[in-house]
Write an enzyme that holds these catalytic residues in place. Structure first.
Site, PDB file in Angstrom:
ATOM      1  N   SER A 147       0.785  -1.445   0.152  1.00 37.09           N
ATOM      2  CA  SER A 147      -0.150  -0.058  -0.099  1.00 37.09           C
ATOM      3  C   SER A 147       0.894   1.138  -0.053  1.00 37.09           C
ATOM      4  O   SER A 147       1.997   1.169   0.400  1.00 37.09           O
ATOM      5  CB  SER A 147      -0.930   0.181   1.276  1.00 37.09           C
ATOM      6  OG  SER A 147      -1.361   1.200   1.684  1.00 37.09           O
ATOM      7  N   TYR A 160      -3.518   0.029  10.054  1.00 37.98           N
ATOM      8  CA  TYR A 160      -3.320  -0.336   8.754  1.00 37.98           C
ATOM      9  C   TYR A 160      -1.651  -0.025   8.180  1.00 37.98           C
ATOM     10  O   TYR A 160      -1.044  -0.861   7.468  1.00 37.98           O
ATOM     11  CB  TYR A 160      -4.356   0.360   7.957  1.00 37.98           C
ATOM     12  CG  TYR A 160      -4.333   0.152   6.397  1.00 37.98           C
ATOM     13  CD1 TYR A 160      -3.725   0.871   5.339  1.00 37.98           C
ATOM     14  CD2 TYR A 160      -5.024  -1.250   5.882  1.00 37.98           C
ATOM     15  CE1 TYR A 160      -3.587   0.568   4.133  1.00 37.98           C
ATOM     16  CE2 TYR A 160      -5.036  -1.236   4.653  1.00 37.98           C
ATOM     17  CZ  TYR A 160      -4.393  -0.489   3.403  1.00 37.98           C
ATOM     18  OH  TYR A 160      -4.565  -0.988   2.313  1.00 37.98           O
TER      19      TYR A 160
HETATM   20  P1  NAP Z   1     -11.838  -4.640  -0.791  1.00 43.07           P
HETATM   21  O1  NAP Z   1     -12.574  -4.323  -1.806  1.00 43.07           O
HETATM   22  O2  NAP Z   1     -12.259  -4.383   0.756  1.00 43.07           O
HETATM   23  O3  NAP Z   1     -11.753  -6.364  -0.701  1.00 43.07           O
HETATM   24  C1  NAP Z   1     -11.126  -7.049   0.363  1.00 43.07           C
HETATM   25  C2  NAP Z   1     -11.328  -8.487  -0.045  1.00 43.07           C
HETATM   26  O4  NAP Z   1     -10.667  -9.219   1.191  1.00 43.07           O
HETATM   27  C3  NAP Z   1     -12.760  -8.872   0.204  1.00 43.07           C
HETATM   28  O5  NAP Z   1     -13.201  -9.938  -0.686  1.00 43.07           O
HETATM   29  C4  NAP Z   1     -12.923  -9.165   1.676  1.00 43.07           C
HETATM   30  O6  NAP Z   1     -14.012 -10.395   1.731  1.00 43.07           O
HETATM   31  C5  NAP Z   1     -11.634  -9.849   1.608  1.00 43.07           C
HETATM   32  N1  NAP Z   1     -11.192 -10.096   3.112  1.00 43.07           N
HETATM   33  C6  NAP Z   1     -11.119  -9.341   4.291  1.00 43.07           C
HETATM   34  N2  NAP Z   1     -10.865  -9.788   5.356  1.00 43.07           N
HETATM   35  C7  NAP Z   1     -10.503 -11.454   4.916  1.00 43.07           C
HETATM   36  C8  NAP Z   1     -10.087 -12.369   5.707  1.00 43.07           C
HETATM   37  N3  NAP Z   1      -9.891 -12.466   7.099  1.00 43.07           N
HETATM   38  N4  NAP Z   1     -10.189 -13.644   4.848  1.00 43.07           N
HETATM   39  C9  NAP Z   1     -10.642 -13.765   3.845  1.00 43.07           C
HETATM   40  N5  NAP Z   1     -10.843 -12.597   3.006  1.00 43.07           N
HETATM   41  C10 NAP Z   1     -10.832 -11.441   3.647  1.00 43.07           C
HETATM   42  O7  NAP Z   1     -10.436  -4.183  -0.919  1.00 43.07           O
HETATM   43  P2  NAP Z   1      -9.491  -3.563  -2.118  1.00 43.07           P
HETATM   44  O8  NAP Z   1      -9.544  -2.368  -2.112  1.00 43.07           O
HETATM   45  O9  NAP Z   1      -9.751  -4.573  -3.257  1.00 43.07           O
HETATM   46  O10 NAP Z   1      -8.164  -3.958  -1.539  1.00 43.07           O
HETATM   47  C11 NAP Z   1      -7.541  -5.379  -1.640  1.00 43.07           C
HETATM   48  C12 NAP Z   1      -6.189  -5.280  -1.011  1.00 43.07           C
HETATM   49  O11 NAP Z   1      -5.592  -4.241  -1.508  1.00 43.07           O
HETATM   50  C13 NAP Z   1      -6.119  -5.132   0.471  1.00 43.07           C
HETATM   51  O12 NAP Z   1      -5.298  -5.680   0.981  1.00 43.07           O
HETATM   52  C14 NAP Z   1      -5.782  -3.424   0.428  1.00 43.07           C
HETATM   53  O13 NAP Z   1      -5.357  -3.225   1.699  1.00 43.07           O
HETATM   54  C15 NAP Z   1      -5.059  -3.423  -0.577  1.00 43.07           C
HETATM   55  N6  NAP Z   1      -5.056  -2.078  -1.159  1.00 43.07           N
HETATM   56  C16 NAP Z   1      -6.067  -1.403  -1.458  1.00 43.07           C
HETATM   57  C17 NAP Z   1      -5.925  -0.013  -2.126  1.00 43.07           C
HETATM   58  C18 NAP Z   1      -7.255   0.668  -2.555  1.00 43.07           C
HETATM   59  O14 NAP Z   1      -6.905   2.021  -2.706  1.00 43.07           O
HETATM   60  N7  NAP Z   1      -8.288   0.376  -2.781  1.00 43.07           N
HETATM   61  C19 NAP Z   1      -4.566   0.545  -2.016  1.00 43.07           C
HETATM   62  C20 NAP Z   1      -3.497  -0.147  -1.669  1.00 43.07           C
HETATM   63  C21 NAP Z   1      -3.860  -1.363  -1.055  1.00 43.07           C
HETATM   64  P3  NAP Z   1     -15.142  -9.851   2.901  1.00 43.07           P
HETATM   65  O15 NAP Z   1     -16.304  -9.534   1.768  1.00 43.07           O
HETATM   66  O16 NAP Z   1     -15.293 -10.976   3.666  1.00 43.07           O
HETATM   67  O17 NAP Z   1     -14.723  -8.606   3.569  1.00 43.07           O
HETATM   68  C1  GCO Z   2      -6.939   5.338   3.250  1.00 42.09           C
HETATM   69  C2  GCO Z   2      -7.163   4.286   2.115  1.00 42.09           C
HETATM   70  C3  GCO Z   2      -5.708   3.944   1.640  1.00 42.09           C
HETATM   71  C4  GCO Z   2      -5.862   2.916   0.507  1.00 42.09           C
HETATM   72  C5  GCO Z   2      -4.436   2.240   0.225  1.00 42.09           C
HETATM   73  C6  GCO Z   2      -3.675   3.548  -0.295  1.00 42.09           C
HETATM   74  O1  GCO Z   2      -7.902   5.474   4.072  1.00 42.09           O
HETATM   75  O2  GCO Z   2      -6.055   6.008   3.213  1.00 42.09           O
HETATM   76  O3  GCO Z   2      -7.871   3.533   2.347  1.00 42.09           O
HETATM   77  O4  GCO Z   2      -5.143   3.273   2.792  1.00 42.09           O
HETATM   78  O5  GCO Z   2      -6.546   1.600   0.912  1.00 42.09           O
HETATM   79  O6  GCO Z   2      -3.880   1.566   1.109  1.00 42.09           O
HETATM   80  O7  GCO Z   2      -2.492   2.775  -0.960  1.00 42.09           O
END
Ligand code: NAP
Ligand code: GCO
Length: 267
Positions: A147, A160
């Site tokens: 992230s 986080y």
């Molecule tokens: P999201 O839309 O909230 O999806 C997260 C997924 O993880 C959902 O399918 C969720 O299923 C599953 N999950 C959560 N806790 C779990 C557990 N204990 N066991 C199994 N599955 C679990 O998140 P996203 O935005 O796609 O993010 C995916 C990854 O990218 C995460 O690691 C997040 O931190 C990272 N990330 C996101 C962003 C962003 O801007 N979106 C940026 C950087 C990094 P449920 O329906 O059961 O909750």
């Molecule tokens: C926040 C956002 C970020 C993104 C992502 C950024 O609240 O700042 O959720 O944490 O999820 O991780 O890379």
């Protein structure tokens, strides 16, 4: 001539890939020729919904299971089930993750712990479960979804940031400890991506104006926009393919340039 970016014949387990970033990575892997996509969620309803979504996306080589990444016994059992029903796990993407946005001094210990358990301990549990088979085959790819908070902090996301900062170092340590088995462990560091996880940060205000955080992120991103989950697909295919066999312990940021940019000067 073999295409180094091809995932032909490879099985990939992408944790939490029911929607969002994990689902986008799964689609990209299939387009790159992956043999089978495996994903896991915590609840039956989410599983059925996800299988429907894969079907609508025209993806039939997918298997979904119920498994919480923090449950070590369930993860070990799932890996055995995958080996029996699918075959080798060539690629693991530790994608599952949550965030809690609470000022640290107001965050309960249990809330802090839950984020650490899912975002940091979960990847350790899943990687530990797949490593023995990868070591035996002397080949494997592990991709940890890091992230911006692997590098930067901000208000309300202490747990986080601690988890994602730790995940960066876990990535480097897996690289260090298992590189000799021809296992590459890298991170992919998404910037700000339009998924359910960030939806609260993009919701229009009651008066219809833009969410302040939405404007903030667009000012911090050179392209002036949020990225789409699909923009992570290519970088993830690269890290999952033989094209990256010489890359290990690297965090590949897919952030539109946020980490390079001081931010657009307010007019
Ligand atoms: P999201 O839309 O909230 O999806 C997260 C997924 O993880 C959902 O399918 C969720 O299923 C599953 N999950 C959560 N806790 C779990 C557990 N204990 N066991 C199994 N599955 C679990 O998140 P996203 O935005 O796609 O993010 C995916 C990854 O990218 C995460 O690691 C997040 O931190 C990272 N990330 C996101 C962003 C962003 O801007 N979106 C940026 C950087 C990094 P449920 O329906 O059961 O909750
Ligand atoms: C926040 C956002 C970020 C993104 C992502 C950024 O609240 O700042 O959720 O944490 O999820 O991780 O890379």
């Amino acid at each position: 001539m073999i295409n180094p970016f091809s995932l032909e014949g490879k099985n990939a387990w992408i944790t939490g890939a029911a929607y969002g970033i994990g689902f986008a990575i799964a689609k990209a892997f299939v387009e790159a020729g992956a043999k089978t996509i495996v994903f896991n969620v915590r609840h039956e309803e989410a599983l059925q919904k996800a299988l429907e979504a894969y079907k609508e996306a025209g993806i039939s080589n997918v298997k979904g299971y119920i498994c919480d990444v923090t449950d070590e016994g369930a993860v070990k059992a799932l890996v055995e089930k995958i080996h029996a029903e699918v075959g080798n796990i060539d690629i693991l993407v530790n994608n599952a993750g949550i965030i809690k946005r609470i000022p640290m001094h107001e965050m309960k210990r249990s809330e802090f712990q839950q984020v650490i358990d899912i975002d940091l301990v979960g990847p350790y549990i899943c990687a530990s479960a797949v490593l023995p088979e990868m070591m035996e085959r002397r080949e494997g790819k592990i991709i940890n979804v890091c992230s911006m908070m692997s590098e930067l902090g901000r208000e309300t996301v202490s747990a986080y940031a601690a988890a994602k900062g730790g995940l960066k170092m876990l990535t480097r340590n897996i690289c260090s400890e298992y590189g000799e088995y021809n296992i590459q462990c890298n991170g992919i560091g998404p910037g700000y991506i339009a998924t359910p996880q960030t939806a609260p940060l993009r919701e229009p205000q009651p008066d219809g104006s833009r969410h302040p955080f939405d404007s903030f992120i667009c000012a911090k991103t050179p392209a002036g926009r949020w990225l789409d989950p699909e923009e992570l697909g290519g970088p993830a295919v690269f890290l999952a393919s033989h094209a990256s066999d010489g890359v290990n312990g690297h965090i590949l940021y897919v952030d539109g340039g946020i980490l390079a940019y001081i931010g657009k000067q307010p007019k």
